[in-house]
Design a protein around this motif. Structure first.
Motif, PDB file in Angstrom:
ATOM      1  N   ILE A 243       0.837  -1.208   0.000  1.00 17.77           N
ATOM      2  CA  ILE A 243       0.000   0.000   0.000  1.00 17.77           C
ATOM      3  C   ILE A 243       0.871   1.256   0.000  1.00 17.77           C
ATOM      4  O   ILE A 243       0.613   2.204  -0.753  1.00 17.77           O
ATOM      5  CB  ILE A 243      -0.961  -0.026   1.210  1.00 17.77           C
ATOM      6  CG1 ILE A 243      -1.985  -1.168   1.018  1.00 17.77           C
ATOM      7  CG2 ILE A 243      -1.662   1.317   1.383  1.00 17.77           C
ATOM      8  CD1 ILE A 243      -2.858  -1.439   2.224  1.00 17.77           C
TER       9      ILE A 243
ATOM     10  N   GLU B 231       0.760   4.034  -2.886  1.00 14.21           N
ATOM     11  CA  GLU B 231       0.327   5.414  -2.610  1.00 14.21           C
ATOM     12  C   GLU B 231       1.331   6.410  -3.167  1.00 14.21           C
ATOM     13  O   GLU B 231       0.971   7.506  -3.594  1.00 14.21           O
ATOM     14  CB  GLU B 231       0.129   5.619  -1.104  1.00 14.21           C
ATOM     15  CG  GLU B 231      -1.171   4.967  -0.641  1.00 14.21           C
ATOM     16  CD  GLU B 231      -1.382   5.046   0.870  1.00 14.21           C
ATOM     17  OE1 GLU B 231      -0.387   5.299   1.584  1.00 14.21           O
ATOM     18  OE2 GLU B 231      -2.520   4.836   1.307  1.00 14.21           O
TER      19      GLU B 231
ATOM     20  N   PRO C 102      -6.816   1.995  -7.050  1.00  8.45           N
ATOM     21  CA  PRO C 102      -7.516   1.397  -5.896  1.00  8.45           C
ATOM     22  C   PRO C 102      -7.159  -0.075  -5.652  1.00  8.45           C
ATOM     23  O   PRO C 102      -7.107  -0.511  -4.506  1.00  8.45           O
ATOM     24  CB  PRO C 102      -9.005   1.537  -6.263  1.00  8.45           C
ATOM     25  CG  PRO C 102      -9.075   2.536  -7.355  1.00  8.45           C
ATOM     26  CD  PRO C 102      -7.734   2.657  -7.997  1.00  8.45           C
TER      27      PRO C 102
ATOM     28  N   THR D 225      -4.137   0.024  -3.450  1.00  6.97           N
ATOM     29  CA  THR D 225      -4.086   0.843  -2.216  1.00  6.97           C
ATOM     30  C   THR D 225      -5.242   0.571  -1.253  1.00  6.97           C
ATOM     31  O   THR D 225      -5.181   1.007  -0.108  1.00  6.97           O
ATOM     32  CB  THR D 225      -4.140   2.350  -2.560  1.00  6.97           C
ATOM     33  OG1 THR D 225      -5.358   2.606  -3.277  1.00  6.97           O
ATOM     34  CG2 THR D 225      -2.945   2.784  -3.392  1.00  6.97           C
ATOM     35  N   ASP D 226      -6.294  -0.115  -1.700  1.00  4.68           N
ATOM     36  CA  ASP D 226      -7.524  -0.197  -0.903  1.00  4.68           C
ATOM     37  C   ASP D 226      -8.087  -1.615  -0.987  1.00  4.68           C
ATOM     38  O   ASP D 226      -8.609  -2.033  -2.016  1.00  4.68           O
ATOM     39  CB  ASP D 226      -8.518   0.830  -1.476  1.00  4.68           C
ATOM     40  CG  ASP D 226      -9.826   0.886  -0.706  1.00  4.68           C
ATOM     41  OD1 ASP D 226     -10.226  -0.133  -0.104  1.00  4.68           O
ATOM     42  OD2 ASP D 226     -10.454   1.956  -0.723  1.00  4.68           O
ATOM     43  N   GLU D 227      -7.995  -2.331   0.145  1.00 11.26           N
ATOM     44  CA  GLU D 227      -8.428  -3.733   0.159  1.00 11.26           C
ATOM     45  C   GLU D 227      -9.889  -3.914  -0.250  1.00 11.26           C
ATOM     46  O   GLU D 227     -10.232  -4.886  -0.918  1.00 11.26           O
ATOM     47  CB  GLU D 227      -8.236  -4.317   1.566  1.00 11.26           C
ATOM     48  CG  GLU D 227      -6.877  -4.935   1.779  1.00 11.26           C
ATOM     49  CD  GLU D 227      -6.829  -5.670   3.099  1.00 11.26           C
ATOM     50  OE1 GLU D 227      -6.604  -6.885   3.072  1.00 11.26           O
ATOM     51  OE2 GLU D 227      -7.011  -5.022   4.151  1.00 11.26           O
TER      52      GLU D 227
END
Lengths: 153, 153
Positions: free
Chosen positions: B27, B31, B37, B40-42
């Motif tokens: 992550i 970033e 996404p 960076t975003d589970e």
């Protein structure tokens, strides 16, 4: 509305912002991913092929991807990128040094619909990084991206 | 003593260590350099083509370069690498996910002496990254390196 597969035509060219790289960033990146003396040590770099501290070519590539994503993919009207398959023809034409301002240009060089999946197409992009608006790129690379089709929403 | 140009022959293969990548690193890298996404975003990643959080392919490449430099170039008996000209055929064959242990294999595929400079030669290397000692690479890339000749010391 995003830029879907159908919105891209061979020859389309996009400018994707610019970024000035500092000496501290060059050294910090290299210490993490490419710790060779000509990227991490100003004095040792004088005895290298480069004669001075230069950014890791990998760093320049990473900064170009950051511009690609933040300026060309993530905006609301940006590329509907689903992922990447690979890249070809990565060339470092000239070194990047502290204080250089990098800018990214993107050109569509090939598009083809997926034959097996109707939600996507394949797009080949030439990406070129220039320093301080020079005429010749310091980095060039061809990427193969998977891009969503409009009807797939 | 370093591994000079003369010490390399087509077909030579080297193992260059291993590294386990964490979710936080995946992550954090994304970033900074590839903020999409699915990197960076589970939660958002579940709706992506991948169905789960996956490492940026650029991150996998960076980790492979770190192994290359720390395990194959920087040791006292490591490659006398002067710099890189470029890379070809970067392919991400399968995604890398948190907790995966990456290992790097390097194979010499071509060598040629410089015609204009007698202190160096050009070496083409195939680099392959495996996960958890799998049979098939998750990343492969061909690099073009400039390597010092023994007499140039």
């Amino acid at each position: 509305m995003p830029l879907y597969f159908e919105d891209l035509a061979v020859g389309d060219t996009f400018e994707a912002g610019s970024y000035t790289v500092t000496k501290d960033e060059i050294i910090e990146f290299a210490e993490q991913f490419d710790p060779q003396p000509f990227h991490t040590d100003e004095v040792a770099a004088r005895d290298s092929m480069f004669g001075e501290l230069v950014a890791s070519g990998l760093h320049t590539l990473c900064l170009s991807v950051r511009l690609f994503v933040t300026q060309f993919v993530n905006p609301d009207d940006g590329l509907a990128n689903m992922g990447g398959l690979g890249m070809d023809n990565l060339r470092w034409h000239a070194p990047v040094t502290p204080g250089d301002t990098l800018s990214l240009e993107i050109e569509v060089v090939e598009t083809s619909q997926s034959e097996s999946r109707d939600d996507r197409g394949y797009v080949t992009l030439d990406r070129r990084v220039y320093v301080d608006d020079g005429d010749d790129p310091v980095l060039s690379i061809r990427s193969h991206n998977i891009v969503q089709r409009r009807d797939a929403e």
